[in-house]
Design an enzyme around this catalytic site. Structure first.
Site, short mmCIF file in Angstrom:
data_model
loop_
_atom_site.label_atom_id
_atom_site.label_comp_id
_atom_site.label_asym_id
_atom_site.label_seq_id
_atom_site.Cartn_x
_atom_site.Cartn_y
_atom_site.Cartn_z
N TYR A 162 -21.37 -15.92 -16.43
CA TYR A 162 -23.03 -16.05 -16.40
C TYR A 162 -23.20 -17.14 -17.56
CZ TYR A 162 -23.76 -12.00 -13.82
OH TYR A 162 -23.62 -10.81 -12.77
N ASP A 167 -21.88 -6.78 -9.20
CA ASP A 167 -20.34 -6.62 -9.12
C ASP A 167 -19.83 -5.56 -10.27
OD1 ASP A 167 -20.60 -7.95 -11.59
OD2 ASP A 167 -18.89 -9.33 -11.21
N PRO A 181 -28.99 -9.51 -14.93
CA PRO A 181 -27.49 -8.97 -14.38
C PRO A 181 -26.76 -8.60 -15.50
CG PRO A 181 -27.63 -11.36 -13.71
CD PRO A 181 -28.84 -10.88 -14.46
N ARG A 225 -12.87 -9.89 -13.05
CA ARG A 225 -13.01 -9.44 -11.69
C ARG A 225 -11.73 -8.79 -11.16
NH1 ARG A 225 -17.62 -11.01 -8.57
NH2 ARG A 225 -16.23 -10.36 -7.06
#
Length: 608
Positions: free
Chosen positions: A247, A48, A326, A239
């Site tokens: 996370y 993302d 990530p 986001r």
């Protein structure tokens, strides 16, 4: 009877890496086909984050605008560590991007599906779609050395199976390809078929990830936040819209099956992840989420493929050749930049303008980058996943340690500091002519004023990813003496023996000419007459710039000093089609330029 077909480039996998390649080849007018084993693309989750350099790259394809408009932007990062009361407390905030030359000094976050949709729409506008669901079942590469070295040959044979709605595969097709790209993910069929190994290791760190709309009193929920708590670590990624990604470091007991010692997927629920977040966030509250989009779990693995290509005919890219954690936001960025590096090289070889040896530079450049990425990720993940220092744990990670590593890695993690080593397409012999434009790194952003109409322009916007080499001619201060030198240099470039004449193929269809010249003079916008430059250096009125401020006095100016370029000399900066500086040379070293381009380009056949 089995259907047979031919194609210049077969792309296997329609994730970000494959789609980037497809879009670049479509823009270049290359014959290709892209297939994928999924009936539809990614619906939710996955990658993302778009790093500052990747925004620049997408801008070079004219694709950045929707992301800038729709994505969340991360400008600030907050740091939390254990406080005296057993909970967490904020210990500092810092700029999220620590790369001073970033044109876009922030990261963008948006669903991978949106990024894929960007490419798919671009392809659709050119009448191209992803062929799906299709799986490859066999791949053979010719062993004939002559065939492998002939760019017009089709030495790769791939058998494809179309998956029917019933789940059976009946329709089979044999594809004969000049080149194949395996952009088919971490479990890459192409990589396994070629026999390439993934070298590296798997860590013991288990992480959960969840995309949701939170209900919380945590004050930095709309900033990136790195939390080290006694209960484990957490990374917060704001986001698009009201969504946030967490996370979360998970304890073995929360996710492992005690009998098998393996991760029990049934334990990986949104409820369990939110419960872990509640412990990590104390004394802040995390209430029942308003909406959960996706959640998953993974163990951090850090591996690089042993090779990135076979005979320069079959290539792998993206997760097929490098995997890592990530949390530094590298996966999708590295993947798209792999094929941004490869596509222009394929296009020029297929056009017959570049020697097939140019394709060797893909593995040379991207494998080293991937190894550097893994080394960076290993250190960053260990610091992030390590226990924080507390009065009971004096060996733990301190806030200062983590902040130092976070800021020191800014150039690398942003993609701004990517540096390609000397090769056929990176020649550092005349670096001293412009010491602050680093050969092997991307061309720095800089605003100039257009000589014809005084409009401020960003130089990166004049370097589109259109497969052309951009020749930036820093012509200096146009005194009568300097203009004499400039005209003499133009005459040298017009000789049939110069690289500009030997390799500058005319535009044909979608294929651009090989070179685009942009002249940049010193001086003041009130004094410069762009028509003083010889026609070779002003191919269009918009291609002459001045190193001066715009009429508001706020934008531009100071580039010659910033780059370390002498205003009394003539300096040429070669920017490769992917935006990286390949060569710099003074006008007195034209033979160096001839040698540079002659090492990988094929000269035009001159009429007798």
């Amino acid at each position: 009877m089995v259907k047979e077909s031919r194609v210049d480039v077969l792309i296997i996998g329609a994730g970000p890496s494959g789609l980037m390649c497809a879009n670049a080849l479509a823009v270049a007018g290359v014959d290709f086909r892209i297939i994928d084993n999924r009936p539809i693309g990614v619906a939710a989750g996955q990658a993302d984050g778009i790093q500052p350099r990747t925004i620049e790259v997408l801008q070079s394809y004219d694709l950045a605008e929707p992301l800038l408009k729709e994505g969340a932007q991360m400008h600030l990062c907050a740091f939390y560590n254990p406080g005296p009361d057993g909970g967490i407390e904020r210990t500092g905030r810092a700029a999220d991007v620590t790369a001073p030359t970033a044109r876009y000094p922030f990261k963008i976050t948006i669903a991978q599906a949106s990024i894929e949709a960007l490419f798919i729409e671009s392809l659709k506008s050119q009448g191209i779609s992803v062929d799906r669901p299709i799986v490859p079942s066999s791949l053979e590469i010719s062993q004939d050395p002559e065939e492998l070295l002939d760019p017009s040959a089709y030495p790769v044979k791939v058998v494809l199976d179309r998956i029917l709605p019933s789940g059976t595969t009946t329709e089979q097709e044999i594809v004969h390809a000049k080149f194949v790209l395996g952009a088919d993910g971490a479990h890459s069929w192409v990589r396994k078929t070629l026999g390439f190994t993934m070298d590296g290791e798997q860590t013991d760190y288990i992480w959960g990830v969840i995309d949701f709309i939170p209900d919380t009193d945590f004050p930095d929920i709309r900033n990136r936040a790195a939390i080290h708590s006694s209960n484990g670590s957490c990374m917060i990624i704001p986001r698009e819209g009201d969504k946030v990604r967490f996370y979360l470091q998970m304890a073995d007991k929360d996710v492992m099956d005690p009998e098998t010692g393996r991760i029990d997927k049934h334990k990986v629920t949104a409820e369990n992840l939110i419960n872990t977040a509640r412990k990590t966030f104390y004394p802040y509250t995390v209430n029942e989420p308003k909406q959960v989009d996706w959640c998953s779990i993974y163990i951090i693995g850090q591996r690089v493929a042993s090779k990135f290509s076979k005979h320069e005919r079959v290539f792998i890219s993206g997760d097929a050749c490098h995997t890592h954690s990530p949390k530094a936001g590298q996966g999708m960025n590295a993947s798209m930049n792999d094929t941004h590096n490869l596509a222009w090289k394929l296009a020029q070889v297929l056009r017959g303008r570049a020697d097939i040896s140019l394709l060797k530079t893909y593995e040379l450049e991207r494998q080293k980058y991937a190894q550097d990425l893994i080394d960076f990720d290993r250190e960053f993940s260990a610091l992030f996943s390590g226990k924080p220092r507390t009065s009971e744990n004096q060996e733990g990670v301190t806030h200062e340690q983590f902040l130092r590593a976070f800021q020191a890695s800014g150039g690398f993690s942003s993609g701004i500091g990517v540096h390609y080593m000397p090769s056929a397409i990176v020649d550092t012999i005349h670096q001293g002519c412009a010491p602050n434009i680093i050969i092997g790194e991307r061309m720095l952003p800089q605003i100039f004023v257009r000589a014809a109409d005084a409009r401020p322009v960003e130089i990166q916007d004049m370097l589109p990813a259109d497969t052309r080499f951009k020749l930036l001619l820093f012509a200096g201060l146009l005194t009568p003496e300097q203009l004499t030198k400039v005209r003499r240099f133009a005459e040298e470039l017009e000789l049939p023996t110069s690289f500009l004449q030997k390799y500058n193929y005319p535009a044909e269809g979608k294929a651009q000419s090989m070179f685009d010249i942009i002249s940049i003079t010193a001086g003041h916008k009130d004094d410069v007459n762009f028509l003083d430059l010889p026609p070779t250096f002003r191919t269009h009125w918009s291609k002459v710039l001045i190193d001066d401020m715009d009429v508001t006095g706020r934008l531009g100016g100071g580039a010659y000093a910033r780059f370390g370029i002498d205003e009394t000399e003539i300096t040429m900066v070669v920017v490769r089609p992917d935006g990286y500086v390949g060569m710099i040379a003074p006008s007195t070293a034209l033979e160096s330029m001839d040698k540079y381009f002659g090492s990988f380009l094929i000269g035009k056949t001159l009429n007798p």
